[in-house]
Design an enzyme around this catalytic site. Sequence first.
Site, PDB file in Angstrom:
ATOM      1  N   ASP A 166       0.837  -1.197   0.000  1.00 10.10           N
ATOM      2  CA  ASP A 166       0.000   0.000   0.000  1.00 10.10           C
ATOM      3  C   ASP A 166       0.868   1.240   0.000  1.00 10.10           C
ATOM      4  O   ASP A 166       1.943   1.257  -0.618  1.00 10.10           O
ATOM      5  CB  ASP A 166      -0.958  -0.028   1.197  1.00 10.10           C
ATOM      6  CG  ASP A 166      -2.276   0.648   0.879  1.00 10.10           C
ATOM      7  OD1 ASP A 166      -2.453   1.823   1.258  1.00 10.10           O
ATOM      8  OD2 ASP A 166      -3.116   0.026   0.234  1.00 10.10           O
ATOM      9  N   HIS A 203      -4.345   5.320   4.477  1.00 10.31           N
ATOM     10  CA  HIS A 203      -4.943   4.203   3.753  1.00 10.31           C
ATOM     11  C   HIS A 203      -4.354   2.869   4.216  1.00 10.31           C
ATOM     12  O   HIS A 203      -5.088   1.926   4.538  1.00 10.31           O
ATOM     13  CB  HIS A 203      -4.711   4.405   2.252  1.00 10.31           C
ATOM     14  CG  HIS A 203      -5.536   3.536   1.353  1.00 10.31           C
ATOM     15  ND1 HIS A 203      -5.083   2.329   0.875  1.00 10.31           N
ATOM     16  CD2 HIS A 203      -6.769   3.709   0.829  1.00 10.31           C
ATOM     17  CE1 HIS A 203      -6.009   1.799   0.092  1.00 10.31           C
ATOM     18  NE2 HIS A 203      -7.045   2.611   0.031  1.00 10.31           N
ATOM     19  N   SER A 411     -10.932  -1.443  -1.614  1.00 12.73           N
ATOM     20  CA  SER A 411      -9.668  -1.396  -0.861  1.00 12.73           C
ATOM     21  C   SER A 411      -9.816  -1.993   0.523  1.00 12.73           C
ATOM     22  O   SER A 411      -8.862  -2.553   1.063  1.00 12.73           O
ATOM     23  CB  SER A 411      -9.216   0.066  -0.704  1.00 12.73           C
ATOM     24  OG  SER A 411      -8.538   0.529  -1.828  1.00 12.73           O
TER      25      SER A 411
END
Length: 482
Positions: A166, A203, A411
């Site tokens: 990521d 994220h 995601s």
Amino acid sequence: MAPQRFHEQFDQIQRSMPDVPLALGPDDAAEFIYEKGVVLARDEDAGLVEDNVRTHFTAATGLSADQIRRAGPETNRSGITRIQVGDPSHGDMNADRAVAHALRALREPEGRAGHRMISRNHVVSIAVNSCPGDEPVPAPLTQGTNPAPAEGGHTADSAVGVLVIDNGLTHDHAAVPLLAHVRGDVHETETDGRGNLLQYIGHGTFIAGLVAAVAPNTDVTVRSTLNDAGAILESEFGERLFDAVDRDGWPDVISLSAGTSNGRTDGLLGVAAFMEELRQQRTLLVAAAGNNASATPFWPAAYASLPEYQDVVLSVGALRGDGEFGACFSNHGPWVNAYAPGERLTSALTGFDAPVPYEYQHSTYDACRYGFSYVCTCQAPRHTGVLSENGTSAKPDQVMFEGFAHWSGTSFATPVVAGMVAAHMTAHKETDPRAARKQLLEANSEFAEVRGTHVPALRPATWRPVPVVQRAVPVVQRSARA
């Protein structure tokens, strides 16, 4: 001003790659992003590609014969060479005639049917969707995570290894008890000059929190393979994947929440070598199906549909808040193996150093971008974004994050499923993650409806459905005919 989500994302990604001229593609539709003036070829085909472009297509490319050349390293572990076939300053972001011409001209070489010669150099990204479902919303710490932490603890000698590919971790992530055993790369820059959290920062932290909540007995490592905008060129992606496993060793599970479509059914040229190496390992790749609301294969997730990768890759789509139907933004199709909750999940975004402000980048729509009747992430919570309203007097909305957030996207459905595979391994003392994949899917008896099709639904026991509100549809009165 109506949001133009894909173009806004294009601008955001272009700012994160200031030295790489980008275009939207294919030439008649905005479905992916790629590098202008450049194609990819396998190392063994690079000379042939150069010669063909130089001999036959110089006039169309806008380059002289000596300008058509290899634009990257002679070779790398991914076995891919970048070749300049056009002047990247020609045209605008909506087309690259030189690349399109080269793709049409250089197809399968004579006598080598099925051998793919060249490809665009696509941008692999976490940020490819037309619905503003990938900006977080603050959540109170008292509400806890959703999924809630499962029972059980962390035991170092039996923990399942999960590698998250990521964009890194927030610097204060370890302050969250759930992330005490998470390690990896920390973002280099988290805020802009005014102290606002940058888009997509957190994220990787959010994903790590979901894995740890569903499967406490995991050793989670987050690598910043993607840049802080969650993007990377295909030509670099395969090499960076090799770097990650070289650094940490091949894990039990890789959780990957990024990809791209490319209009093909045979994968990405830039990751072909990595995927072939993955086949030889025992690692399971759990990959996001993408957020384009499309049935077009999204790679690497769509490798799950290729016969040689069916046991190697688990592709994951997203369910809406109630878990009964597909989320409006989720990609779908026979190449998606299973769907999991992916709308308004709750996890850690930052630690607890101090509240941090965030300014929304994208405005919500007045109605669902894809015509769905429920109040989806396209519409709520309502906010005004700086990119959507650029050039107007509208002021973007600002919020404060104190640790937790609600966030939506395939995601986040992906690490939920990665966690379920890891939890299955722990519960059943299964040491083979690919066997655990098969067992989990075969034992599953729950389904959801996605685009009129009943599909396998993987819902963690600690996940709490989020009530779905249906948008009122006006009734049109029609007079009866005489």
